[in-house]
Structures are given as C-alpha cells and as structure tokens.
Design an enzyme around this catalytic site. Structure first.
Site, PDB file in Angstrom:
ATOM      1  N   CYS A 148      -1.230 -22.743  24.333  1.00  0.00           N
ATOM      2  CA  CYS A 148      -2.209 -21.524  24.127  1.00  0.00           C
ATOM      3  C   CYS A 148      -1.572 -20.565  23.333  1.00  0.00           C
ATOM      4  O   CYS A 148      -0.433 -20.614  22.723  1.00  0.00           O
ATOM      5  CB  CYS A 148      -2.930 -21.031  25.153  1.00  0.00           C
ATOM      6  SG  CYS A 148      -1.732 -20.127  26.316  1.00  0.00           S
ATOM      7  N   CYS A 219      -6.646 -23.647  23.835  1.00  0.00           N
ATOM      8  CA  CYS A 219      -7.535 -22.458  23.503  1.00  0.00           C
ATOM      9  C   CYS A 219      -9.034 -22.739  23.306  1.00  0.00           C
ATOM     10  O   CYS A 219      -9.352 -23.696  22.951  1.00  0.00           O
ATOM     11  CB  CYS A 219      -6.917 -22.086  21.864  1.00  0.00           C
ATOM     12  SG  CYS A 219      -5.072 -22.309  21.881  1.00  0.00           S
ATOM     13  N   CYS A 224      -5.789 -22.496  17.804  1.00  0.00           N
ATOM     14  CA  CYS A 224      -4.751 -22.703  18.718  1.00  0.00           C
ATOM     15  C   CYS A 224      -3.298 -23.035  17.776  1.00  0.00           C
ATOM     16  O   CYS A 224      -3.396 -23.161  16.616  1.00  0.00           O
ATOM     17  CB  CYS A 224      -4.857 -24.446  19.128  1.00  0.00           C
ATOM     18  SG  CYS A 224      -6.169 -24.299  20.481  1.00  0.00           S
TER      19      CYS A 224
END
Length: 277
Positions: A148, A219, A224
C-alpha cells in the site's frame, strides 16, 4: 465442580481469551466448542473435542437458537479473527457465558492438540487449516508481498494475518511512501493474538523482486506502488481505515481498523481455499 473458564485465560476488552491447552481443559470440564468456520473448512480439518457445535459465523443469528444459554460456550474459528464479533453478536442475543480460543484452529494445531482430518486429504506445505486432495493441488506460491502507500495499516495487518495463515511462506509488506505502523493496526491485531510491535514501515525499494511470487496491492483511492519483476499480481482495493477526520472518535477508528482486518482475513482465507483446494 469449578466453572470451566475459572482461572483460565485472560481478559481482553471484556472477553475471556483462552490459549489452546486451557481451551482443551475447559472443554473437558463441560464447555461447548462452537466452531464458526465455513462448512468446507470444517470438512477438511476439524477440532476433536468432547462436544462441538458447528455454527458458521455468517449464519450465527439464524442458528444461534440451537446453542444452549445455560452452558459455557467457547468460540473458535481459523485464526481468531471472527470470534470477538461473534461473541458480541451472541451477547446481543442473550448469551452471557462466553470465551474465545486465542489463535483459533491454527494455534490449536500448532500446539499439537487433537484434530480430525479428511483421510483422502493431504496437507500442502506447512499450511495449517486447509487440506486438499493431491489430485486437485495447484502450484503453490512461496512468497507474498503486500503493498500500500504508507505501509502503516492495511499492508501491515495483511502481513501479520498472512504469516499466521500461511506459516510455510515468506510474507512481506512495504509501501511507496513508508511512514510508521499505525497504533490502531497494532491494537486490533493484538485483539486476535498477533503481536506486531516490532514491525516497522518499509519502502518497496528495499524488496528484491526475485524473492516475490505474488504481489497483493491494497490501495483504494490512492495510486498503488509500482513493483517491478514477474510476480503474479492481485488487487484488493480496501479503503484506508486511518483518517484525519477530527470528528471520528477512537472507538470509531478502532471499528474502521477491525473492519479492514476482518475483510483482509476473509480474502486471505479465500485465497488459501482457491490455491490449496
């Protein structure tokens, strides 16, 4: 005769949590084990205990009338993620004598306690909760990387949960702009028996692509992180539970993190069934 939960386990947020050996002793003294796992997982690998009721957590309200209210109930699942929410739901239905098995079937298995398994099944690698027939076996992944942005909440929780669910795999997490591990992530993982207090946020640049078989990005609204290499990719878009909204109370933030934790656990269990069944 003393109460089966008396003198055993520890109180965590108003709920008694027992380790596997304490749980087995309590079951031998009259507690009832409530297995909250899905049907297919129970068929593959099950607890062996004096008395068990199988009540999948998704059907808890519908099947709760089958449970006795005058008997201690020990709640268990695969890894301990669903037991606390299940206990709260049962309390709302009038059940008062409740405890949870810390770490779930994974901890029970790792403690060497009795299990019933499908005689046609074979344990894949070191996975501790799903067993499948060799003829249905698919190529296994050896390493997973969760990504993330900040490597502070979603990917950290995913790493901790996956390490327990996939004990034979190398599991890592990282971010494109690492910061620090969110205290609420540490707190809600501690609720299910996972200690991530030694974890730090890491940059994706520190990860060698050659060491990764599967990349899972978490994400949602954000962009991302990019990751080079030939690893397989999965995208699980999960909203960031962290928030700068000053109107959110600490309890509301905890609930956001618990929801993210439980959704990650659900997806990991689905991944395990998909890859090892």
């Amino acid at each position: 005769m003393p109460h089966p939960f008396e003198g055993r386990g520890h109180d965590y947020g108003g709920l008694r949590v027992l380790d596997p050996r304490e749980a087995l002793e309590a079951l031998r003294e009259g507690a009832l084990l409530v297995d909250l796992r899905a049907d297919n997982l129970v068929e593959m690998k099950a607890f062996q205990a004096p008395d068990i009721r199988h009540i999948p957590h998704r059907e808890l309200e519908a099947l709760a009338p089958e449970l006795p209210k005058d008997r201690p109930l020990l709640l268990a699942d695969t890894s301990g993620v669903y037991t606390r929410p299940a206990a709260e739901r049962l309390k709302a239905l009038g059940f008062t004598d409740l405890a949870c098995l810390g770490g779930g079937l994974l901890a029970w298995d790792q403690a060497g306690l009795p299990l019933a398994t499908d005689p046609e099944a074979q344990l894949h690698g070191e996975c501790a909760c799903v067993m499948t027939s060799p003829k249905r076996r698919r190529p296994m992944i050896r390493s997973i990387l969760f990504l993330c942005v900040a490597n502070s909440a979603r990917s950290q929780m995913a790493e901790g949960l996956a390490r327990r669910l996939f004990p034979g795999l190398t599991v890592q997490s990282a971010g494109s702009r690492p910061s620090q591990v969110n205290p609420y992530a540490l707190e809600v993982l501690a609720e299910v028996g996972l200690d991530l207090s030694s974890h730090t946020s890491k940059s994706v640049q520190t990860i060698d692509p050659a060491t990764v078989d599967l990349v899972i990005t978490l994400c949602a609204e954000e962009v991302c992180p990019a990751f080079l290499g030939t690893a397989e990719r999965l995208h699980w878009p999960l909203p960031d539970p962290a928030s700068d909204d000053p109107s959110l109370t600490p309890d509301q933030l905890r609930e956001r993190f618990r929801a993210a934790r439980d959704e990650i656990q659900r997806r990991l269990e689905g991944l395990k069934v998909e890859r090892y069944s």
